[in-house]
Design a protein around this motif. Structure first.
Motif, PDB file in Angstrom:
ATOM      1  N   VAL A  81       5.882   6.017   7.345  1.00  9.33           N
ATOM      2  CA  VAL A  81       6.755   5.864   8.499  1.00  9.33           C
ATOM      3  C   VAL A  81       5.949   6.239   9.728  1.00  9.33           C
ATOM      4  N   ASP A  82       5.735   5.292  10.629  1.00 10.37           N
ATOM      5  CA  ASP A  82       5.114   5.615  11.905  1.00 10.37           C
ATOM      6  C   ASP A  82       5.880   4.877  13.001  1.00 10.37           C
ATOM      7  N   LEU A  83       5.302   4.769  14.165  1.00  7.06           N
ATOM      8  CA  LEU A  83       6.036   4.203  15.291  1.00  7.06           C
ATOM      9  C   LEU A  83       6.408   2.743  15.080  1.00  7.06           C
ATOM     10  N   ARG A  84       5.653   2.048  14.204  1.00  6.19           N
ATOM     11  CA  ARG A  84       5.898   0.613  14.050  1.00  6.19           C
ATOM     12  C   ARG A  84       6.199   0.214  12.610  1.00  6.19           C
ATOM     13  N   TRP A  85       5.630   0.884  11.642  1.00  4.59           N
ATOM     14  CA  TRP A  85       5.694   0.493  10.229  1.00  4.59           C
ATOM     15  C   TRP A  85       6.606   1.447   9.469  1.00  4.59           C
ATOM     16  N   ILE A  86       7.714   0.939   8.923  1.00  3.50           N
ATOM     17  CA  ILE A  86       8.651   1.777   8.173  1.00  3.50           C
ATOM     18  C   ILE A  86       8.858   1.151   6.804  1.00  3.50           C
ATOM     19  N   CYS A  87       8.499   1.903   5.764  1.00  6.61           N
ATOM     20  CA  CYS A  87       8.643   1.430   4.399  1.00  6.61           C
ATOM     21  C   CYS A  87       8.857   2.633   3.494  1.00  6.61           C
ATOM     22  N   SER A  88       9.832   2.539   2.615  1.00  9.46           N
ATOM     23  CA  SER A  88      10.162   3.663   1.740  1.00  9.46           C
ATOM     24  C   SER A  88      10.708   3.121   0.418  1.00  9.46           C
ATOM     25  N   ARG A  89      10.785   3.989  -0.584  1.00  9.50           N
ATOM     26  CA  ARG A  89      11.331   3.642  -1.899  1.00  9.50           C
ATOM     27  C   ARG A  89      12.250   4.768  -2.366  1.00  9.50           C
ATOM     28  N   PRO A  90      13.145   4.535  -3.338  1.00  8.83           N
ATOM     29  CA  PRO A  90      13.425   3.268  -4.014  1.00  8.83           C
ATOM     30  C   PRO A  90      14.247   2.315  -3.150  1.00  8.83           C
ATOM     31  N   SER A  91      14.904   2.883  -2.155  1.00  6.31           N
ATOM     32  CA  SER A  91      15.638   2.087  -1.186  1.00  6.31           C
ATOM     33  C   SER A  91      15.776   2.944   0.059  1.00  6.31           C
ATOM     34  N   TYR A  92      16.021   2.307   1.176  1.00  5.02           N
ATOM     35  CA  TYR A  92      16.328   3.074   2.385  1.00  5.02           C
ATOM     36  C   TYR A  92      17.345   2.303   3.198  1.00  5.02           C
ATOM     37  N   ILE A  93      17.983   3.015   4.108  1.00  2.00           N
ATOM     38  CA  ILE A  93      19.126   2.464   4.832  1.00  2.00           C
ATOM     39  C   ILE A  93      18.848   2.495   6.328  1.00  2.00           C
ATOM     40  N   LEU A  94      19.136   1.388   6.982  1.00  6.81           N
ATOM     41  CA  LEU A  94      19.022   1.279   8.426  1.00  6.81           C
ATOM     42  C   LEU A  94      20.411   1.052   8.997  1.00  6.81           C
ATOM     43  N   ASN A  95      20.840   1.956   9.858  1.00 10.61           N
ATOM     44  CA  ASN A  95      22.138   1.818  10.513  1.00 10.61           C
ATOM     45  C   ASN A  95      21.940   1.313  11.932  1.00 10.61           C
ATOM     46  N   PRO A 125       1.728  -8.325 -17.895  1.00  8.77           N
ATOM     47  CA  PRO A 125       1.051  -8.234 -16.599  1.00  8.77           C
ATOM     48  C   PRO A 125      -0.162  -9.135 -16.458  1.00  8.77           C
ATOM     49  N   LYS A 126      -0.603  -9.746 -17.551  1.00 11.37           N
ATOM     50  CA  LYS A 126      -1.794 -10.621 -17.554  1.00 11.37           C
ATOM     51  C   LYS A 126      -2.997  -9.817 -17.069  1.00 11.37           C
ATOM     52  N   GLU A 127      -3.744 -10.375 -16.108  1.00  9.95           N
ATOM     53  CA  GLU A 127      -4.940  -9.664 -15.648  1.00  9.95           C
ATOM     54  C   GLU A 127      -4.643  -8.662 -14.540  1.00  9.95           C
ATOM     55  N   HIS A 128      -3.388  -8.563 -14.145  1.00 17.22           N
ATOM     56  CA  HIS A 128      -3.032  -7.721 -13.008  1.00 17.22           C
ATOM     57  C   HIS A 128      -2.792  -6.271 -13.430  1.00 17.22           C
ATOM     58  N   VAL A 129      -3.131  -5.361 -12.532  1.00 13.74           N
ATOM     59  CA  VAL A 129      -2.861  -3.935 -12.733  1.00 13.74           C
ATOM     60  C   VAL A 129      -1.893  -3.499 -11.635  1.00 13.74           C
ATOM     61  N   TYR A 130      -0.750  -2.999 -12.046  1.00 13.86           N
ATOM     62  CA  TYR A 130       0.291  -2.598 -11.086  1.00 13.86           C
ATOM     63  C   TYR A 130       0.287  -1.083 -10.902  1.00 13.86           C
ATOM     64  N   ASP A 131       0.568  -0.673  -9.687  1.00 17.73           N
ATOM     65  CA  ASP A 131       0.602   0.747  -9.342  1.00 17.73           C
ATOM     66  C   ASP A 131       2.026   1.262  -9.529  1.00 17.73           C
ATOM     67  N   TRP A 132       2.295   1.825 -10.695  1.00 19.47           N
ATOM     68  CA  TRP A 132       3.652   2.286 -10.996  1.00 19.47           C
ATOM     69  C   TRP A 132       3.844   3.778 -10.717  1.00 19.47           C
ATOM     70  N   ARG A 133       2.949   4.391  -9.943  1.00 20.89           N
ATOM     71  CA  ARG A 133       3.141   5.801  -9.594  1.00 20.89           C
ATOM     72  C   ARG A 133       4.462   5.972  -8.839  1.00 20.89           C
ATOM     73  N   GLY A 134       5.245   6.938  -9.263  1.00 24.88           N
ATOM     74  CA  GLY A 134       6.534   7.185  -8.630  1.00 24.88           C
ATOM     75  C   GLY A 134       7.661   6.347  -9.191  1.00 24.88           C
ATOM     76  N   VAL A 135       7.326   5.367 -10.036  1.00 30.58           N
ATOM     77  CA  VAL A 135       8.341   4.486 -10.623  1.00 30.58           C
ATOM     78  C   VAL A 135       8.673   4.903 -12.052  1.00 30.58           C
ATOM     79  N   LEU A 136       7.694   5.374 -12.781  1.00 33.47           N
ATOM     80  CA  LEU A 136       7.898   5.758 -14.179  1.00 33.47           C
ATOM     81  C   LEU A 136       8.502   7.153 -14.294  1.00 33.47           C
ATOM     82  N   PRO A 137       9.411   7.410 -15.254  1.00 38.59           N
ATOM     83  CA  PRO A 137       9.926   6.421 -16.213  1.00 38.59           C
ATOM     84  C   PRO A 137      10.829   5.391 -15.522  1.00 38.59           C
ATOM     85  N   ARG A 138      10.560   4.144 -15.831  1.00 36.93           N
ATOM     86  CA  ARG A 138      11.199   3.014 -15.154  1.00 36.93           C
ATOM     87  C   ARG A 138      12.714   3.047 -15.290  1.00 36.93           C
TER      88      ARG A 138
END
Length: 332
Positions: free
Chosen positions: A131-145, A167-180
């Motif tokens: 979260v900075d002056l321009r870029w706002i992104c959070s998980r698992p969800s966030y609310i904008l009023n 996943p085939k050849e891809h490697v996903y970053d599941w940190r913070g997601v597991l246990p799913r």
């Protein structure tokens, strides 16, 4: 023994309060100012991060022009912010090459509210959660009023079984997601609760993946199974997504939800369309572009633009007390 100043005490108290709120419902909350006349306008773009290539820069130029004309309040990104494999860390040059150096128009120097896409998860996903002056992104969800409207940004990538089982050849970053299972259960539980308790005139849910789409990916089965019933039960107005590289509007016959795809921020997939009922499919455009939304307490006006700034489609929804009427405009 160290003592806090009164100013430091107030900051610490506020920080602890925010932590307690976040712990209570798992969702961060943000407030967005609206215009003096109580209207709100914003742009929606998705699937864009290609260092200006595949017409990303041209789309950005038109976004800047429309953003200035409409005096937009903010921008929504529907994910896949960086191709092909997200970013490698918080200092990745992609932030400059695909974002800061591309969306340079004065009208776009507003807050950007973002979700992660599947390509973002193939890199350092945590590096985009900031979260900075321009870029706002959070998980698992966030609310904008935003007074009359409330936006629920949902992390949809962990819902998709294939990313875990094939996943085939891809490697996903599941940190913070597991246990799913726990991650998704908590997300759905708290999303249902916050939607149910929302008193906003307009309820809008934003995710990366499609729920209804005639595009390449089509309907995302895992979201249809797990997320859509909650959206229907809580009478949301719009679900906005990316993932399919097109511009799309579907009026769902099975619910009152309008489904909007804005995934034309850069590379598009020409001719990649599945059959869909003409009564439901209001727009399918297999090129680059973006979406404009203008809202008041009683009206929502939607417009889709192509890479040249031409209006492709207009649609409006009106709310008067408890009754709702809709108007469809002839496509430009």
């Amino acid at each position: 023994m160290q003592f806090f100043s009164f100013h430091q005490f107030l900051i610490l108290t506020a920080w602890l309060s925010l932590c307690l709120v976040a712990k209570a419902d798992h969702f961060q909350h943000f407030q967005q100012q609206i215009k003096a006349d109580e209207s709100l306008s914003f742009l929606v773009v998705g699937d864009w991060g290609r260092r200006g290539l595949y017409n990303q820069s041209q789309v950005a130029t038109q976004m800047g022009i429309i953003g200035e004309k409409e005096n937009i309040n903010f921008v929504i990104s529907t994910g896949d912010n960086f191709y092909e494999d997200g970013v490698i860390g918080p200092d990745d040059s992609a932030f400059n090459e695909s974002f800061f150096n591309i969306y340079t128009a004065p009208s776009l120097q507003k807050k950007w509210y973002l979700v992660l896409g599947n390509h973002d998860y193939r890199g350092d996903a945590l590096a985009q959660l900031k979260v900075d002056l321009r870029w706002i992104c959070s998980r698992p969800s966030y609310i904008l009023n935003a007074v009359h409207a409330e936006f629920f940004f949902v992390d949809t990538t962990p819902f998709v079984d294939d990313y875990f089982t094939n996943p085939k050849e891809h490697v996903y970053d599941w940190r913070g997601v597991l246990p799913r299972e726990d991650y998704l259960s908590n997300l759905l539980k708290h999303l249902n609760s916050t939607l149910k308790n929302s008193s906003a005139k307009w309820k809008i849910v934003v995710g990366h993946h499609t729920i209804r789409s005639a595009g390449h990916h089509g309907n995302t089965t895992d979201l249809v199974t797990h997320l859509l019933p909650i959206l229907k039960a809580n009478n949301i107005d719009f679900y906005i997504n990316g993932h399919d590289h097109c511009l799309e509007h579907i009026s769902d016959a099975d619910s009152k939800i309008e489904f909007f795809t804005s995934g034309g921020g850069s590379k598009a997939w020409k001719g990649d369309i599945k059959w869909w009922s003409p009564e439901e499919l209001k727009l399918y455009y297999d090129g680059q572009g973006f979406m404009l939304v203008k809202m008041t307490e009683t009206t929502a006006d939607i417009q889709f633009y192509d890479v040249f700034g031409n209006v492709l489609h207009k649609w409006s929804k009106l709310k008067e007390l408890d009754s709702v009427t809709q108007r469809n405009f002839t496509d430009a």
